[in-house]
Design a protein around this motif. Structure first.
Motif, PDB file in Angstrom:
ATOM      1  N   SER A   1      -2.446  -3.618  -4.910  1.00  0.00           N
ATOM      2  CA  SER A   1      -3.588  -3.679  -5.747  1.00  0.00           C
ATOM      3  C   SER A   1      -4.778  -3.043  -5.212  1.00  0.00           C
ATOM      4  N   LEU A   2      -4.819  -3.249  -3.771  1.00  0.00           N
ATOM      5  CA  LEU A   2      -5.908  -2.804  -2.774  1.00  0.00           C
ATOM      6  C   LEU A   2      -5.734  -1.101  -2.884  1.00  0.00           C
ATOM      7  N   ALA A   3      -4.378  -0.410  -3.084  1.00  0.00           N
ATOM      8  CA  ALA A   3      -4.186   0.760  -3.377  1.00  0.00           C
ATOM      9  C   ALA A   3      -4.508   1.275  -4.915  1.00  0.00           C
ATOM     10  N   GLY A   4      -4.994   0.472  -5.605  1.00  0.00           N
ATOM     11  CA  GLY A   4      -5.687   0.818  -6.881  1.00  0.00           C
ATOM     12  C   GLY A   4      -4.561   0.620  -8.000  1.00  0.00           C
ATOM     13  N   VAL A   5      -3.260  -0.006  -7.887  1.00  0.00           N
ATOM     14  CA  VAL A   5      -2.195  -0.239  -8.699  1.00  0.00           C
ATOM     15  C   VAL A   5      -2.249  -1.502  -9.260  1.00  0.00           C
ATOM     16  N   LYS A   6      -2.275  -1.783 -10.675  1.00  0.00           N
ATOM     17  CA  LYS A   6      -2.012  -3.155 -11.047  1.00  0.00           C
ATOM     18  C   LYS A   6      -0.834  -3.949 -10.566  1.00  0.00           C
ATOM     19  N   SER A   7      -0.948  -5.142 -10.248  1.00  0.00           N
ATOM     20  CA  SER A   7       0.520  -5.816  -9.561  1.00  0.00           C
ATOM     21  C   SER A   7       0.567  -7.301  -9.937  1.00  0.00           C
ATOM     22  N   MET A   8       1.845  -7.514  -9.827  1.00  0.00           N
ATOM     23  CA  MET A   8       2.170  -8.967 -10.232  1.00  0.00           C
ATOM     24  C   MET A   8       3.237  -9.517  -9.437  1.00  0.00           C
ATOM     25  N   THR A   9       3.471 -10.804  -9.509  1.00  0.00           N
ATOM     26  CA  THR A   9       4.550 -11.439  -8.931  1.00  0.00           C
ATOM     27  C   THR A   9       4.924 -12.654  -9.635  1.00  0.00           C
ATOM     28  N   ALA A  10       6.348 -13.120  -9.754  1.00  0.00           N
ATOM     29  CA  ALA A  10       6.713 -14.052 -10.540  1.00  0.00           C
ATOM     30  C   ALA A  10       7.604 -15.025  -9.756  1.00  0.00           C
TER      31      ALA A  10
ATOM     32  N   HIS B   1      12.760  -7.107   8.394  1.00  0.00           N
ATOM     33  CA  HIS B   1      12.839  -6.576   6.977  1.00  0.00           C
ATOM     34  C   HIS B   1      12.308  -5.271   6.633  1.00  0.00           C
ATOM     35  N   ALA B   2      11.181  -4.880   7.223  1.00  0.00           N
ATOM     36  CA  ALA B   2      10.432  -3.819   7.137  1.00  0.00           C
ATOM     37  C   ALA B   2      11.283  -2.886   7.876  1.00  0.00           C
ATOM     38  N   ALA B   3      11.939  -3.158   9.063  1.00  0.00           N
ATOM     39  CA  ALA B   3      12.749  -2.127   9.776  1.00  0.00           C
ATOM     40  C   ALA B   3      13.764  -1.704   9.042  1.00  0.00           C
ATOM     41  N   ARG B   4      14.421  -2.732   8.424  1.00  0.00           N
ATOM     42  CA  ARG B   4      15.763  -2.600   7.605  1.00  0.00           C
ATOM     43  C   ARG B   4      15.236  -1.669   6.529  1.00  0.00           C
ATOM     44  N   ARG B   5      14.228  -2.063   5.779  1.00  0.00           N
ATOM     45  CA  ARG B   5      13.754  -1.383   4.423  1.00  0.00           C
ATOM     46  C   ARG B   5      13.489   0.268   4.766  1.00  0.00           C
ATOM     47  N   ASN B   6      12.882   0.476   5.934  1.00  0.00           N
ATOM     48  CA  ASN B   6      12.751   1.675   6.336  1.00  0.00           C
ATOM     49  C   ASN B   6      11.771   2.524   5.603  1.00  0.00           C
ATOM     50  N   LEU B   7      10.751   2.109   5.278  1.00  0.00           N
ATOM     51  CA  LEU B   7       9.548   2.421   4.570  1.00  0.00           C
ATOM     52  C   LEU B   7       8.839   3.688   5.733  1.00  0.00           C
ATOM     53  N   ASN B   8       8.128   4.475   5.181  1.00  0.00           N
ATOM     54  CA  ASN B   8       7.512   5.395   6.150  1.00  0.00           C
ATOM     55  C   ASN B   8       6.409   4.723   6.610  1.00  0.00           C
ATOM     56  N   ILE B   9       6.433   3.749   7.539  1.00  0.00           N
ATOM     57  CA  ILE B   9       5.246   2.984   8.105  1.00  0.00           C
ATOM     58  C   ILE B   9       5.347   2.900   9.630  1.00  0.00           C
ATOM     59  N   THR B  10       4.109   2.924  10.232  1.00  0.00           N
ATOM     60  CA  THR B  10       4.199   2.922  11.760  1.00  0.00           C
ATOM     61  C   THR B  10       3.445   1.426  12.176  1.00  0.00           C
TER      62      THR B  10
ATOM     63  N   VAL C   1       0.865  -1.096  -0.086  1.00  0.00           N
ATOM     64  CA  VAL C   1       0.000   0.038   0.011  1.00  0.00           C
ATOM     65  C   VAL C   1       1.069   1.292   0.278  1.00  0.00           C
ATOM     66  N   LYS C   2       1.719   1.302   0.991  1.00  0.00           N
ATOM     67  CA  LYS C   2       2.684   2.522   1.025  1.00  0.00           C
ATOM     68  C   LYS C   2       3.677   2.701  -0.307  1.00  0.00           C
ATOM     69  N   LEU C   3       4.093   1.610  -0.964  1.00  0.00           N
ATOM     70  CA  LEU C   3       4.661   1.935  -2.268  1.00  0.00           C
ATOM     71  C   LEU C   3       3.936   2.423  -3.227  1.00  0.00           C
ATOM     72  N   ALA C   4       2.595   1.968  -3.278  1.00  0.00           N
ATOM     73  CA  ALA C   4       1.535   2.231  -4.375  1.00  0.00           C
ATOM     74  C   ALA C   4       1.268   3.601  -4.056  1.00  0.00           C
ATOM     75  N   LYS C   5       0.860   3.779  -2.826  1.00  0.00           N
ATOM     76  CA  LYS C   5       0.235   5.516  -2.407  1.00  0.00           C
ATOM     77  C   LYS C   5       1.166   6.063  -1.211  1.00  0.00           C
ATOM     78  N   PRO C   6       2.345   6.507  -1.552  1.00  0.00           N
ATOM     79  CA  PRO C   6       3.340   6.947  -0.567  1.00  0.00           C
ATOM     80  C   PRO C   6       2.578   8.152   0.383  1.00  0.00           C
ATOM     81  N   GLN C   7       1.549   8.881  -0.451  1.00  0.00           N
ATOM     82  CA  GLN C   7       0.913   9.873   0.557  1.00  0.00           C
ATOM     83  C   GLN C   7       0.318   9.611   1.588  1.00  0.00           C
ATOM     84  N   LEU C   8      -0.148   7.981   1.577  1.00  0.00           N
ATOM     85  CA  LEU C   8      -1.124   7.590   2.597  1.00  0.00           C
ATOM     86  C   LEU C   8      -0.330   7.296   4.031  1.00  0.00           C
ATOM     87  N   SER C   9      -0.891   7.434   5.111  1.00  0.00           N
ATOM     88  CA  SER C   9      -0.284   7.307   6.401  1.00  0.00           C
ATOM     89  C   SER C   9      -0.729   5.808   6.694  1.00  0.00           C
TER      90      SER C   9
END
Lengths: 294, 380, 197
Positions: free
Chosen positions: B73-82, A113-122, A85-93
């Protein structure tokens, strides 16, 4: 005080979803939910912009009751969905609520891995030392020697320290609170949400029904009171010896560092990709040579 | 895909063509984990997605990859894995979540020899029934297969379109041979490609019921963050999205999940026929084996045998009608598979005419050759 | 029904010799630059270096069904082991091309022996490009691809910065092949009287 409670009740709870909730009377989850709602209310975040993801267990039910974009995912996987979700819509909290088994046993790999990756997620991890919903089996934070439905002779494994695990895994912000220190918890959650980067709040909570009852820790009130007695503010703990800290735990901010956030880093990747693409296009125009990496 | 590539022939590997197809279909998010023989899909998308404003991420495992593509995809983006077999085992958990929450997404499984780590660089078709039944509980799903580089492109687009239209995960079964074969292909221009995007709600948020029945059986889908706050859960839910255990609501919901696929049968089921008009014996095949079968049929015709072939592009829902008419038409049907007979079970199931069915199974990690199939065509 | 024409080439050698790269360049030349139907497959073990390596090309004037070789028209063998392993389905009138420095026992009289690795070392200064020298010879002797397309495909596929070295290697292979007179070889390893029996 009452007035604000009423605002929160009306504004954030899903009344059309038939209450009562699934939590036992005296459960700390309600306090965590309240602290989270107050933090969001205080920060004046629009409800449409908040995504609350959870896993499985008692904590997993929390999003059901609150009026945000809520995603009740599979066991341990809340952070993976949150990442998408965060990567698709970074503007969301994006906030993930998990339990101790959820986040650090079945979801342990995703958590570090989420901690290592450091996305802006709580990430809010409600730690009640047991698998409450399934009947009180031992979890990664069940204390050594404790009894559970799968360690009736006393638990022989050692517990994770979730907050410290988050620190070494690379989280930008890590705090610990308890359901006794409700106002403090609200502050910790606010700081975590505001913080840019992966932030973790471990909440020490009570499961008097499953964990407390089997280990003679008393009823809900007694357990919650014990958090008051055993919690030591981080600053104060610095001056204490290991012996002094026996049976106690720290609360407060354990880690707060600045690191590049991976969504912003990825913007750089997009730019680099485009620069490279235009360089190849230019070269092609100049030399007429088709190159495979086009 | 650059528009300038238009009608010109290019040389592409199967895995590359899947990438081109995905991008042409509007895929803008990919999460994956390295695995032979699917890694090229990740590698090429890591280069191409950022170019079109999309996102590539390598997750910690395939469970996480599947979770991430559902989230996107829930956020509206078409997505895939392989992935390939071992990773396909791991995606099954969240695949079920995508089924019950009706989240569109595409999963590519480039099949290699199994079970377990098996034969990483060899070809197999051992995951056919797993693609259909791998995740727990009764669930509807669409499984497509590819046999050539050009199909890798077109079937991937079709997979995204079906996924968006029916709000169901779509699995593409490729295999090591198709994945690593390079062929000269002509890709259509983007403006010649039909792309279907999920239908978003037209009602105001307060009227929106995320899982309500409608005449299509497929509810409109609002993206997270677009003002239609609602609840998504892997628990059986009512039309509002909230958990329910009411038998009536449970039954209604699960029936709708299955019925939406049944309703779309004619659009979902794809097969190709070759020399079937007057065929007295035929081969039913899918994936890279279909190409061996086609060669065998040509060779048989040279010898005066009235042979034909039915290629199954859609594996599930099973193309019952086409298979049934082939079984009624022919005196014998040959089913070559690089497994112990997974599709042949389905064919046995629909064989009401009692036609003779000859299985030909090869599980040594090598592609079935035309001469193996030809032998059967000659013998019947 | 008329059977379509197929021309099949197999490149073989050991891992690390650039066998697959050579096949891919040729496939690209035939498919993308000459615009013909071509299908290229390969097999390899998990190791990146050492072990047998094989890549196949099927070229046809109609769409290609079976993607792998059925009966090979031209076999390139860059090692003795590969020659021994992959010779079995070479057509009786097929052509074998070997690296004369690496393949001592040539199993057919319809064979061309050229010192690809030696040419790469002496004329280009890098043994690494022996695959491109061999590709030049295979491309020329097969008669299936235009030399211009082979050059274009090579420039499109080889790593940046190595274009000139690889181009020279390809040309050296083509030059070596132009000196070969294929008509001096027996037309088939089966004599005319044998095939009439």
């Amino acid at each position: 005080m009452l007035e604000r409670a009423e605002i929160i009740r009306q504004e954030y709870l899903r009344h059309d979803k038939k209450f009562p909730h699934v939590w036992c009377p005296g459960c700390g989850n309600g306090i965590v939910m309240n602290a989270l709602l107050r933090a969001i209310h205080h920060l004046e975040l629009p409800k449409d912009n908040i995504v609350l993801a959870s896993g499985i267990g008692c904590s997993g039910r929390l999003p059901t009751y609150v009026d945000f974009n809520t995603i009740h995912t599979t066991h341990g996987r809340a952070l993976t969905f949150a990442t998408g979700v965060k990567l698709a819509k970074p503007q969301l909290s994006v906030i993930a609520v998990m339990g101790d088994g959820d986040a650090t046993a079945i979801g342990g790999n995703h958590f570090i891995h989420a901690a290592r990756r450091n996305l802006n997620i709580t990430a809010i991890i409600i730690n009640n030392n047991t698998y409450g919903m399934t009947g009180g089996q031992y979890s990664p934070t069940t204390p050594y020697g404790s009894k559970s439905t799968t360690s009736v002779y006393g638990h022989v494994e050692h517990a994770f320290n979730i907050a410290e695990l988050a620190v070494v895994a690379g989280a930008s912000f890590v705090a610990r609170g308890t359901v006794y220190h409700a106002n403090h918890l609200n502050t910790m959650i606010q700081q975590a949400i505001v913080k840019k980067g992966f932030s973790v709040v471990e909440v020490i909570s009570n499961c008097h029904v499953q964990h407390g009852r089997r280990n003679k820790l008393g009823n809900a009130v007694q357990m919650i009171n014990s958090f008051k007695e055993n919690a030591v503010p981080v600053g104060k703990a610095e001056g204490m010896t290991a012996a002094d800290m026996q049976g106690k735990f720290t609360i407060g901010v354990l880690c707060d560092v600045e690191k590049p956030v991976s969504t912003e880093e990825y913007d750089r990747v997009r730019q680099a990709a485009q620069t490279e693409a235009s360089r190849i296009a230019e070269e092609k125009a100049k030399n007429g040579v088709k190159r495979y990496e086009e | 895909m650059e528009a300038s590539e238009g009608q010109k022939k290019i040389l592409l590997q199967g895995n590359e063509a899947i990438v081109h197809g995905a991008l042409a279909a509007g895929c803008r998010f990919f999460a994956g984990y390295p695995i032979t023989p699917a890694s090229e899909i990740s590698e090429i998308l890591s280069v191409k997605l950022p170019l079109v404003g999309g996102t590539f991420i390598q997750m910690e495992d395939e469970i996480a990859s599947m979770g991430a593509i559902i989230g996107a995809s829930l956020a509206g983006v078409k997505s895939m894995t392989a992935t390939s077999g071992p990773g396909f085992s791991l995606i099954q958990e969240n695949l079920g979540y995508a089924c019950i929450t009706e989240v569109p997404c595409v999963i590519v499984n480039v099949m290699r020899g199994g079970p377990s780590t098996g034969l990483p660089t060899n070809v197999a078709q051992g995951d056919v029934l797993m693609a259909r039944w791998g995740t727990h509980g009764d669930h509807p799903i669409i499984v497509l297969s590819v046999s050539s580089v050009s199909e890798c492109f077109s079937v991937t687009i079709k997979a995204f379109n079906l996924s968006e239209k029916f709000r169901v995960p779509v699995i593409i079964l490729s295999d090591e041979v198709v994945a690593h074969t390079r062929e000269s292909v002509i890709l259509p221009n983007q403006n010649e490609i039909q792309v279907f995007d999920r239908i978003t709600p037209s009602v105001p948020p307060e009227w929106y019921k995320p899982y309500a029945e409608n005449n299509r059986g497929v509810p409109d889908m609002a993206a997270v963050g677009d003002g239609y706050r609602h609840h998504v859960t892997g628990l059986v839910h009512d039309e509002r999205g909230f958990p329910t255990q009411q038998p009536k609501e449970v039954e209604q919901f699960l029936n709708r999940l299955h019925n939406k696929i049944t309703k779309g049968f004619s659009e979902i089921v794809m097969t190709k026929s070759f020399e079937m008009e007057d065929a007295e014996v035929c081969v039913i095949a899918y994936g890279s084996v279909a190409r061996s079968a086609m060669r065998a049929v040509k060779d048989a015709r040279m010898q005066g045998i009235k042979a034909g072939m039915v290629q199954l592009v859609t594996l599930f829902p099973f193309p019952r009608k086409v298979v049934d008419s082939a079984l009624r038409q022919c005196k014998a049907v040959i089913i070559p598979e690089m497994n112990m007979g997974q599709i042949s079970r389905e064919i046995h199931r629909v064989n009401q005419a009692g036609t003779r069915i000859i299985k030909h199974n090869r599980i040594d990690g090598h592609l079935i050759t035309p001469s193996e199939i030809l032998k059967h065509l000659i013998s019947v | 029904m008329k059977s379509s024409t197929r021309y099949e080439i197999r490149f073989s050698g050991s891992g690390g010799q650039g066998i697959i790269t050579a096949a891919v360049v040729m496939a690209d030349a035939i498919g993308a630059f000459d615009g013909k139907n071509v299908c290229q497959t390969q097999s390899y073990g998990p190791e990146a270096r050492g072990g047998k390596s094989k890549a196949e090309l099927v070229i046809s004037d109609s769409p290609i069904d079976y993607p792998k070789a059925l009966q090979v028209d031209l076999l390139l063998a860059m090692t003795q082991a590969a020659c021994d392993a992959y010779f079995f389905d070479l057509k009786t009138d097929g052509l074998l091309i070997v690296d004369s420095g690496l393949v001592e026992q040539v199993p057919t009289s319809r064979a061309v022996s050229l010192p690809f690795t030696q040419i790469a070392r002496q004329q280009i200064g890098r043994e690494l490009v022996a695959n491109m020298v061999a590709l030049g010879a295979v491309g020329y002797l097969s008669g299936q691809v235009s030399m211009e397309s082979l050059h274009s495909a090579l420039l499109a596929r080889v790593p940046k910065g190595t274009e000139e070295m690889n181009r020279k290697a390809l040309q050296a292979g083509i030059d070596a092949a132009t000196k070969i007179d294929l008509s001096s070889l027996p037309r088939s390893i089966i004599s005319d009287w044998e095939s009439e029996l």
